[in-house]
Design a protein around this motif. Structure first.
Motif, short mmCIF file in Angstrom:
data_model
loop_
_atom_site.label_atom_id
_atom_site.label_comp_id
_atom_site.label_asym_id
_atom_site.label_seq_id
_atom_site.Cartn_x
_atom_site.Cartn_y
_atom_site.Cartn_z
N CYS A 1 -6.29 35.98 58.09
CA CYS A 1 -6.86 35.07 57.17
C CYS A 1 -5.82 34.72 56.12
O CYS A 1 -5.11 35.41 55.48
CB CYS A 1 -8.07 35.68 56.33
SG CYS A 1 -8.49 34.74 55.04
N HIS B 1 3.86 32.63 65.10
CA HIS B 1 3.55 31.63 65.89
C HIS B 1 2.31 31.04 66.36
O HIS B 1 1.87 30.06 66.60
CB HIS B 1 4.40 31.66 67.37
CG HIS B 1 3.87 32.73 68.03
ND1 HIS B 1 4.38 33.96 67.60
CD2 HIS B 1 3.23 32.95 69.09
CE1 HIS B 1 3.98 34.85 68.55
NE2 HIS B 1 3.07 34.32 69.37
N ALA B 2 1.31 32.26 66.07
CA ALA B 2 -0.25 32.17 66.46
C ALA B 2 -0.66 31.49 65.36
O ALA B 2 -2.08 31.26 65.42
CB ALA B 2 -0.48 33.59 66.66
N LEU B 3 -0.20 31.17 64.06
CA LEU B 3 -0.98 30.57 63.06
C LEU B 3 -1.17 29.18 63.47
O LEU B 3 -0.32 28.65 63.95
CB LEU B 3 -0.01 30.65 61.55
CG LEU B 3 0.00 31.70 61.04
CD1 LEU B 3 1.04 31.79 59.68
CD2 LEU B 3 -1.16 32.55 60.52
N LYS B 4 -2.07 28.41 62.75
CA LYS B 4 -2.41 27.23 63.04
C LYS B 4 -1.46 26.26 62.21
O LYS B 4 -0.75 26.88 61.12
CB LYS B 4 -3.88 26.59 62.42
CG LYS B 4 -4.89 27.25 63.23
CD LYS B 4 -6.32 27.20 62.87
CE LYS B 4 -7.25 28.03 63.63
NZ LYS B 4 -8.51 28.23 62.84
N GLU B 5 -1.15 25.13 62.56
CA GLU B 5 -0.11 24.34 61.87
C GLU B 5 -0.51 24.24 60.34
O GLU B 5 0.65 24.28 59.43
CB GLU B 5 0.12 22.89 62.35
CG GLU B 5 1.31 22.36 61.88
CD GLU B 5 1.49 20.89 62.58
OE1 GLU B 5 2.02 19.97 62.04
OE2 GLU B 5 0.77 20.74 63.81
N LYS B 6 -1.68 23.90 59.87
CA LYS B 6 -2.14 23.66 58.52
C LYS B 6 -1.77 25.02 57.61
O LYS B 6 -1.20 25.20 56.46
CB LYS B 6 -3.53 23.38 58.35
CG LYS B 6 -3.97 23.14 57.07
CD LYS B 6 -5.35 22.88 57.04
CE LYS B 6 -5.87 22.57 55.62
NZ LYS B 6 -7.42 22.33 55.51
N GLU B 7 -1.97 26.16 58.61
CA GLU B 7 -1.87 27.70 57.76
C GLU B 7 -0.47 27.72 57.50
O GLU B 7 0.17 28.40 56.69
CB GLU B 7 -2.56 28.58 58.56
CG GLU B 7 -3.93 28.46 58.63
CD GLU B 7 -4.71 29.64 59.49
OE1 GLU B 7 -5.94 30.14 59.41
OE2 GLU B 7 -4.04 30.06 60.62
N LEU B 8 0.41 27.45 58.63
CA LEU B 8 1.86 27.69 58.50
C LEU B 8 2.32 26.71 57.21
O LEU B 8 3.08 27.19 56.63
CB LEU B 8 2.34 27.29 60.01
CG LEU B 8 4.09 27.85 60.17
CD1 LEU B 8 4.26 29.34 59.79
CD2 LEU B 8 4.63 27.26 61.30
N GLU B 9 2.06 25.49 57.20
CA GLU B 9 2.42 24.67 56.12
C GLU B 9 2.16 25.43 54.89
O GLU B 9 3.16 25.41 53.93
CB GLU B 9 1.82 23.33 56.35
CG GLU B 9 2.37 22.59 57.40
CD GLU B 9 1.60 21.13 57.69
OE1 GLU B 9 0.88 20.79 56.86
OE2 GLU B 9 2.18 20.60 58.65
N GLY C 1 -2.30 35.49 64.60
CA GLY C 1 -3.90 35.22 65.53
C GLY C 1 -4.90 35.81 64.91
O GLY C 1 -6.12 35.08 64.95
N GLU C 2 -4.77 36.60 63.95
CA GLU C 2 -6.13 37.20 63.38
C GLU C 2 -6.09 36.96 61.75
O GLU C 2 -7.06 37.38 61.08
CB GLU C 2 -6.02 38.68 63.73
CG GLU C 2 -6.20 39.00 65.18
CD GLU C 2 -5.94 40.33 65.20
OE1 GLU C 2 -5.61 41.30 64.33
OE2 GLU C 2 -5.77 40.93 66.34
#
Length: 105
Positions: free
Chosen positions: A63, A89-97, A60-61
């Protein structure tokens, strides 16, 4: 990809068996996950060099640029570098990709 329970993972760590460069820890017992993380840190990092070779991020925090940079950094005077991402799981979908793309290279 091997699926190990808590006891099996702790046995791998304590026996100095080969550890995968990417480990996904999940489950309801946060305490057990933290115990595995402590054991990994103790087994892989020299106490004097842990500050140089260890990074902890929270989904969630985090970068994503800092996380990616940490993943791409070579260990300092050590065989290992340990990068932990908690609460992925707190990452944004784009960041996870982007993270998946980085770790699969």
């Amino acid at each position: 990809m091997a699926v190990l329970n808590f006891q099996q993972m702790m046995k791998v760590i304590s026996n100095n068996e080969k550890i995968s460069p990417l480990i996904w820890l999940c489950g309801e017992e946060v305490f057990l996950i933290d115990e595995i993380l402590k054991a990994l840190k103790a087994a892989l990092l020299s106490p004097g060099l842990a500050d140089f070779n260890y990074d902890l991020f929270y989904g969630g925090e985090a970068c994503i640029n800092d996380l990616t940079r940490s993943l791409e950094t070579f260990p300092v005077m050590s065989s290992y570098r340990l990068v932990i991402l908690k609460e992925a799981h707190a990452l944004k979908e784009k960041e996870l990709e982007e993270l998946i793309k980085t770790t699969s290279q």
